[in-house]
Design a protein around this motif. Sequence first.
Motif, PDB file in Angstrom:
ATOM      1  N   SER A  86       7.634 -10.423 -83.402  1.00 44.01           N
ATOM      2  CA  SER A  86       8.304  -9.128 -83.431  1.00 44.01           C
ATOM      3  C   SER A  86       9.650  -9.272 -82.751  1.00 44.01           C
ATOM      4  O   SER A  86       9.982 -10.331 -82.216  1.00 44.01           O
ATOM      5  CB  SER A  86       7.451  -8.064 -82.728  1.00 44.01           C
ATOM      6  N   HIS A  87      10.409  -8.184 -82.733  1.00 43.60           N
ATOM      7  CA  HIS A  87      11.649  -8.168 -81.969  1.00 43.60           C
ATOM      8  C   HIS A  87      11.328  -8.010 -80.482  1.00 43.60           C
ATOM      9  O   HIS A  87      10.493  -7.172 -80.098  1.00 43.60           O
ATOM     10  CB  HIS A  87      12.530  -6.994 -82.401  1.00 43.60           C
ATOM     11  N   ALA A  88      11.986  -8.784 -79.648  1.00 47.03           N
ATOM     12  CA  ALA A  88      11.824  -8.620 -78.205  1.00 47.03           C
ATOM     13  C   ALA A  88      12.315  -7.257 -77.746  1.00 47.03           C
ATOM     14  O   ALA A  88      11.903  -6.758 -76.692  1.00 47.03           O
ATOM     15  CB  ALA A  88      12.578  -9.719 -77.463  1.00 47.03           C
ATOM     16  N   THR A  89      13.180  -6.633 -78.552  1.00 45.96           N
ATOM     17  CA  THR A  89      13.742  -5.326 -78.211  1.00 45.96           C
ATOM     18  C   THR A  89      12.893  -4.165 -78.716  1.00 45.96           C
ATOM     19  O   THR A  89      13.214  -3.003 -78.460  1.00 45.96           O
ATOM     20  CB  THR A  89      15.149  -5.206 -78.810  1.00 45.96           C
ATOM     21  N   SER A  90      11.818  -4.450 -79.455  1.00 44.19           N
ATOM     22  CA  SER A  90      10.942  -3.387 -79.964  1.00 44.19           C
ATOM     23  C   SER A  90      10.092  -2.826 -78.839  1.00 44.19           C
ATOM     24  O   SER A  90      10.072  -3.356 -77.718  1.00 44.19           O
ATOM     25  CB  SER A  90      10.034  -3.948 -81.064  1.00 44.19           C
ATOM     26  N   ALA A  91       9.368  -1.756 -79.140  1.00 43.45           N
ATOM     27  CA  ALA A  91       8.490  -1.165 -78.123  1.00 43.45           C
ATOM     28  C   ALA A  91       7.467  -2.183 -77.641  1.00 43.45           C
ATOM     29  O   ALA A  91       7.242  -2.337 -76.436  1.00 43.45           O
ATOM     30  CB  ALA A  91       7.792   0.076 -78.690  1.00 43.45           C
ATOM     31  N   LYS A  92       6.846  -2.903 -78.577  1.00 48.50           N
ATOM     32  CA  LYS A  92       5.844  -3.881 -78.164  1.00 48.50           C
ATOM     33  C   LYS A  92       6.476  -5.025 -77.376  1.00 48.50           C
ATOM     34  O   LYS A  92       5.901  -5.527 -76.412  1.00 48.50           O
ATOM     35  CB  LYS A  92       5.060  -4.395 -79.383  1.00 48.50           C
ATOM     36  N   GLY A  93       7.700  -5.427 -77.791  1.00 47.91           N
ATOM     37  CA  GLY A  93       8.394  -6.487 -77.066  1.00 47.91           C
ATOM     38  C   GLY A  93       8.716  -6.087 -75.639  1.00 47.91           C
ATOM     39  O   GLY A  93       8.544  -6.882 -74.705  1.00 47.91           O
ATOM     40  N   ARG A  94       9.182  -4.867 -75.458  1.00 52.47           N
ATOM     41  CA  ARG A  94       9.490  -4.388 -74.103  1.00 52.47           C
ATOM     42  C   ARG A  94       8.220  -4.258 -73.267  1.00 52.47           C
ATOM     43  O   ARG A  94       8.209  -4.573 -72.074  1.00 52.47           O
ATOM     44  CB  ARG A  94      10.221  -3.047 -74.175  1.00 52.47           C
ATOM     45  N   GLN A  95       7.153  -3.795 -73.896  1.00 49.83           N
ATOM     46  CA  GLN A  95       5.893  -3.660 -73.174  1.00 49.83           C
ATOM     47  C   GLN A  95       5.358  -5.018 -72.742  1.00 49.83           C
ATOM     48  O   GLN A  95       4.871  -5.186 -71.614  1.00 49.83           O
ATOM     49  CB  GLN A  95       4.870  -2.918 -74.044  1.00 49.83           C
ATOM     50  N   LEU A  96       5.460  -5.999 -73.612  1.00 47.47           N
ATOM     51  CA  LEU A  96       4.971  -7.337 -73.269  1.00 47.47           C
ATOM     52  C   LEU A  96       5.842  -8.000 -72.212  1.00 47.47           C
ATOM     53  O   LEU A  96       5.343  -8.798 -71.404  1.00 47.47           O
ATOM     54  CB  LEU A  96       4.917  -8.202 -74.528  1.00 47.47           C
ATOM     55  N   ALA A  97       7.132  -7.679 -72.204  1.00 49.92           N
ATOM     56  CA  ALA A  97       8.000  -8.225 -71.169  1.00 49.92           C
ATOM     57  C   ALA A  97       7.599  -7.687 -69.798  1.00 49.92           C
ATOM     58  O   ALA A  97       7.644  -8.415 -68.795  1.00 49.92           O
ATOM     59  CB  ALA A  97       9.455  -7.886 -71.475  1.00 49.92           C
ATOM     60  N   ALA A  98       7.189  -6.421 -69.755  1.00 52.48           N
ATOM     61  CA  ALA A  98       6.815  -5.798 -68.483  1.00 52.48           C
ATOM     62  C   ALA A  98       5.383  -6.141 -68.086  1.00 52.48           C
ATOM     63  O   ALA A  98       5.095  -6.360 -66.902  1.00 52.48           O
ATOM     64  CB  ALA A  98       6.978  -4.284 -68.576  1.00 52.48           C
ATOM     65  N   ARG A  99       4.495  -6.193 -69.075  1.00 51.61           N
ATOM     66  CA  ARG A  99       3.078  -6.468 -68.816  1.00 51.61           C
ATOM     67  C   ARG A  99       2.586  -7.437 -69.889  1.00 51.61           C
ATOM     68  O   ARG A  99       2.069  -7.011 -70.932  1.00 51.61           O
ATOM     69  CB  ARG A  99       2.261  -5.176 -68.827  1.00 51.61           C
ATOM     70  N   PRO A 100       2.734  -8.726 -69.661  1.00 49.56           N
ATOM     71  CA  PRO A 100       2.432  -9.724 -70.695  1.00 49.56           C
ATOM     72  C   PRO A 100       0.940  -9.986 -70.873  1.00 49.56           C
ATOM     73  O   PRO A 100       0.433 -11.085 -70.620  1.00 49.56           O
ATOM     74  CB  PRO A 100       3.176 -10.960 -70.194  1.00 49.56           C
ATOM     75  N   TYR A 101       0.233  -8.987 -71.324  1.00 48.46           N
ATOM     76  CA  TYR A 101      -1.201  -9.115 -71.587  1.00 48.46           C
ATOM     77  C   TYR A 101      -1.505  -8.235 -72.792  1.00 48.46           C
ATOM     78  O   TYR A 101      -0.939  -7.143 -72.936  1.00 48.46           O
ATOM     79  CB  TYR A 101      -2.012  -8.648 -70.375  1.00 48.46           C
ATOM     80  N   ALA A 102      -2.386  -8.682 -73.688  1.00 44.35           N
ATOM     81  CA  ALA A 102      -2.644  -7.927 -74.908  1.00 44.35           C
ATOM     82  C   ALA A 102      -4.065  -8.152 -75.398  1.00 44.35           C
ATOM     83  O   ALA A 102      -4.767  -9.067 -74.953  1.00 44.35           O
ATOM     84  CB  ALA A 102      -1.646  -8.313 -76.001  1.00 44.35           C
ATOM     85  N   ALA A 103      -4.465  -7.305 -76.337  1.00 51.77           N
ATOM     86  CA  ALA A 103      -5.749  -7.446 -77.027  1.00 51.77           C
ATOM     87  C   ALA A 103      -5.495  -7.363 -78.523  1.00 51.77           C
ATOM     88  O   ALA A 103      -4.634  -6.598 -78.983  1.00 51.77           O
ATOM     89  CB  ALA A 103      -6.723  -6.361 -76.590  1.00 51.77           C
ATOM     90  N   LEU A 104      -6.232  -8.166 -79.274  1.00 43.74           N
ATOM     91  CA  LEU A 104      -6.155  -8.167 -80.733  1.00 43.74           C
ATOM     92  C   LEU A 104      -7.494  -7.738 -81.304  1.00 43.74           C
ATOM     93  O   LEU A 104      -8.549  -8.025 -80.716  1.00 43.74           O
ATOM     94  CB  LEU A 104      -5.818  -9.554 -81.269  1.00 43.74           C
ATOM     95  N   GLY A 105      -7.458  -7.084 -82.456  1.00 44.65           N
ATOM     96  CA  GLY A 105      -8.686  -6.697 -83.128  1.00 44.65           C
ATOM     97  C   GLY A 105      -8.592  -6.950 -84.621  1.00 44.65           C
ATOM     98  O   GLY A 105      -7.649  -6.487 -85.274  1.00 44.65           O
ATOM     99  N   PHE A 106      -9.531  -7.720 -85.155  1.00 41.70           N
ATOM    100  CA  PHE A 106      -9.635  -7.951 -86.594  1.00 41.70           C
ATOM    101  C   PHE A 106     -10.872  -7.217 -87.098  1.00 41.70           C
ATOM    102  O   PHE A 106     -11.931  -7.265 -86.459  1.00 41.70           O
ATOM    103  CB  PHE A 106      -9.798  -9.443 -86.904  1.00 41.70           C
ATOM    104  N   TYR A 107     -10.763  -6.560 -88.260  1.00 40.15           N
ATOM    105  CA  TYR A 107     -11.914  -5.880 -88.851  1.00 40.15           C
ATOM    106  C   TYR A 107     -11.996  -6.268 -90.314  1.00 40.15           C
ATOM    107  O   TYR A 107     -11.051  -6.049 -91.076  1.00 40.15           O
ATOM    108  CB  TYR A 107     -11.774  -4.365 -88.712  1.00 40.15           C
ATOM    109  N   TRP A 108     -13.118  -6.875 -90.692  1.00 37.58           N
ATOM    110  CA  TRP A 108     -13.348  -7.339 -92.047  1.00 37.58           C
ATOM    111  C   TRP A 108     -14.607  -6.661 -92.604  1.00 37.58           C
ATOM    112  O   TRP A 108     -15.709  -7.219 -92.594  1.00 37.58           O
ATOM    113  CB  TRP A 108     -13.514  -8.863 -92.051  1.00 37.58           C
TER     114      TRP A 108
END
Length: 227
Positions: free
Chosen positions: A92-114
């Motif tokens: 993604s763009h580092a300047t996007s909402a998710k990019g800014r959020q990850l810069a401040a708090r670099p932790y995430a969760a992913l979810g796949f649904y099949w």
Amino acid sequence: MSDAQKDSKGSKGFLDLLHAQRVWDVDLPAFDPAAAPPAPLPLFHTWFAEAVAAGQPEPHTMSLATVDAEGRPDVRTLMLHDADDRGWHFASHATSAKGRQLAARPYAALGFYWPAQGRQVRVRGPVVAATPAESQADLHARSAGALASALVGRQSEVLDSQAELVRASQAAWERALAEPEREVKSWTRYVVEPEEVEFFQGDPKRRHVRLRYRRDGGSWTRELLWP
């Protein structure tokens, strides 16, 4: 009919429609957690291939959850770019909402649904940014449309009108076709380094199988969870 009666009728119509939907109206595969590999990545690769073989639409899409500066959760759907020994990749763009959020708090969760197989996969862990060279290679390995979209930029900013987007997109398409190797400095490839990976196999009798891998130093601990 009063507005209250109309709202009540509309709500009932929605609930009737909602409750009429079926869940996993297919034959679900069996999953023996005792036969699962010692690490989660091979199992993810297997399940992904089986989702593709089962005709699951867009199996490479996933939910990405982050938190903002106030600790409020945020989630969106995007595409998986790779899953290897480093972790699960997206961009993604580092300047996007998710990019800014990850810069401040670099932790995430992913979810796949099949749903074609009644399966879910959840991944949690710290997020690291790839090198600029890797990020640009990621972008240029994709389509001209992906480059054009990246060149538009300004992701998550307020848009004054759809006409403004059309003009910016047209100019970006022209640049992308004329300069297919053009760099987009804000484009960043991210890697979720897994600390936990959970595999969920649905069961028609609700005896769902949940197998969680937890990183324990340099190895993985496997444990079953109550559904």
